[in-house]
Scaffold this motif. Structure first.
Motif, PDB file in Angstrom:
ATOM      1  N   PHE A 107       0.834  -1.207   0.000  1.00 38.66           N
ATOM      2  CA  PHE A 107       0.000   0.000   0.000  1.00 38.66           C
ATOM      3  C   PHE A 107       0.866   1.252   0.000  1.00 38.66           C
ATOM      4  O   PHE A 107       0.628   2.199  -0.766  1.00 38.66           O
ATOM      5  N   VAL A 108       1.901   1.296   0.835  1.00 36.93           N
ATOM      6  CA  VAL A 108       2.764   2.477   0.929  1.00 36.93           C
ATOM      7  C   VAL A 108       3.460   2.750  -0.397  1.00 36.93           C
ATOM      8  O   VAL A 108       3.483   3.888  -0.885  1.00 36.93           O
TER       9      VAL A 108
ATOM     10  N   GLU B  59      -5.133   6.683  -6.924  1.00 40.33           N
ATOM     11  CA  GLU B  59      -5.090   7.870  -6.077  1.00 40.33           C
ATOM     12  C   GLU B  59      -5.665   7.523  -4.719  1.00 40.33           C
ATOM     13  O   GLU B  59      -6.613   6.741  -4.610  1.00 40.33           O
ATOM     14  N   LEU B  60      -5.082   8.116  -3.679  1.00 39.44           N
ATOM     15  CA  LEU B  60      -5.539   7.845  -2.330  1.00 39.44           C
ATOM     16  C   LEU B  60      -6.935   8.428  -2.086  1.00 39.44           C
ATOM     17  O   LEU B  60      -7.227   9.541  -2.498  1.00 39.44           O
ATOM     18  N   THR B  61      -7.770   7.664  -1.402  1.00 40.20           N
ATOM     19  CA  THR B  61      -9.022   8.202  -0.897  1.00 40.20           C
ATOM     20  C   THR B  61      -8.718   9.003   0.366  1.00 40.20           C
ATOM     21  O   THR B  61      -7.581   9.033   0.851  1.00 40.20           O
ATOM     22  N   ILE B  62      -9.733   9.645   0.939  1.00 42.22           N
ATOM     23  CA  ILE B  62      -9.540  10.360   2.205  1.00 42.22           C
ATOM     24  C   ILE B  62      -9.062   9.393   3.284  1.00 42.22           C
ATOM     25  O   ILE B  62      -8.152   9.694   4.061  1.00 42.22           O
TER      26      ILE B  62
ATOM     27  N   LEU C  50      -2.017   6.565   5.467  1.00 40.12           N
ATOM     28  CA  LEU C  50      -0.660   6.507   4.925  1.00 40.12           C
ATOM     29  C   LEU C  50       0.439   6.795   5.946  1.00 40.12           C
ATOM     30  O   LEU C  50       1.405   6.012   6.039  1.00 40.12           O
ATOM     31  N   PRO C  51       0.393   7.880   6.730  1.00 34.33           N
ATOM     32  CA  PRO C  51       1.509   8.115   7.669  1.00 34.33           C
ATOM     33  C   PRO C  51       1.655   7.004   8.693  1.00 34.33           C
ATOM     34  O   PRO C  51       2.777   6.656   9.083  1.00 34.33           O
TER      35      PRO C  51
END
Length: 310
Positions: free
Chosen positions: A9-10, A56-59, A65-66
């Protein structure tokens, strides 16, 4: 939680494409897709939306992510703690198409035996990168702290190399046919640099540049990515932007964008390297490589905080 799924994922989030993530991880795209799908099921949220250009990342993905990075870093540090020998030299760059990444890639091609890990922290605040260096999460970062006195005692900053800037315009722009341009010729033209983060090193750079040469630097609007910026330039008769001479950009051939060097003086963005007082042993050869790069002309403008010391 499957740590390999988190790692997938990262990397997919940082690279924007499942195939690129798969290539880096040494697995198939299908494997990466299945890992992420399993992770989404476990978390009961969607982490990505699929687009024609990749993912693209969702909210929810942005929020996760962090923490996912922290999980991956923690696992890597745990493995390193019991693995014989030292880990790869890990250097943070602003982007994988940036001048820093290009120069590092040139070095690695000449020294393929180097165990090098190029990462992108994707943060605007250089203090975050400094903290990562201080904590040992990365070995060096291409960031500039314009007041070196604020650096922690165990971290210092050196000049890496200067990146000369070019004007990037579409075919209908009035400067499109120029072979070279001087800074006075840029006056009154709109130079669009969206998303300049307040307090960042590049914010100070563009402030000084605009003042020195009376330029119209427009930072209006968020930065929606290089593709949107390039599309805008291709369609516009009055918008231009500044890019590094070594930065890599890819656009459709029908955009017919023009990169025009700036001379008399050359405008240089000084790239610094933040590293520990006791650096990773692999850094010395890379720093020496920076010194072998072709020097810029004597007539070169740099911001007041630039330094040429190593």
């Amino acid at each position: 939680m499957d740590t390999e799924a988190v790692r997938s994922f990262v990397r997919a989030a940082e690279l924007g494409q499942l195939q690129h993530a798969a290539n880096e991880l040494g697995v198939t795209q299908q494997a990466v897709s299945k890992r992420i799908a399993a992770l989404e099921r476990e978390l009961q949220v969607r982490l990505f939306t699929r687009t024609a250009r990749g993912v693209e990342l969702t909210i929810d993905g942005q929020a996760f992510l962090p923490h996912a990075r922290s999980i991956v870093t923690g696992v890597e540090r745990a493995i390193t703690a019991i693995r014989p020998g030292s880990r790869a030299l890990r250097i943070d760059v602003l982007g994988l198409r940036s001048a820093q990444a290009v120069v590092l890639h040139d070095y690695w091609r000449s020294h393929p035996e180097t165990d090098l890990d190029v990462v992108t922290l994707k943060v605007n605040d250089p203090r975050v990168a400094v903290a990562a260096v201080e904590a040992g999460e990365i070995d060096a970062s291409f960031r500039t702290v314009t007041d070196p006195a604020t650096l922690p005692r165990d971290v210092h900053m050196i000049h890496a190399f200067d990146s000369p800037l070019e004007l990037l315009v579409g075919p209908r722009h009035p400067l499109a046919s120029a072979r070279t341009l001087t800074p006075p010729q840029l006056r009154r033209h709109r130079i669009w640099v969206p998303g300049i983060a307040a307090g960042s090193e590049w914010s100070e750079f563009y402030d000084q540049l605009a003042t020195e040469f009376d330029l119209r630097i427009d930072a209006a609007g968020p930065h929606f990515g290089d593709e949107v910026l390039l599309d805008t330039l291709a369609d516009s008769a009055d918008v231009a932007t500044l890019v590094g001479a070594r930065d890599r950009y890819i656009w459709p051939t029908n955009h017919d964008l023009r990169r025009i060097p700036i001379v008399n003086p050359t405008i240089a963005y000084p790239l610094s390297l933040v590293l520990p007082r006791t650096p990773h042993p692999g850094l010395r050869a890379i720093i020496d490589h920076f010194g072998s790069l072709t020097p810029l002309p004597e007539a070169t403008w740099r911001p007041s905080w630039a330094t040429t010391r190593r």
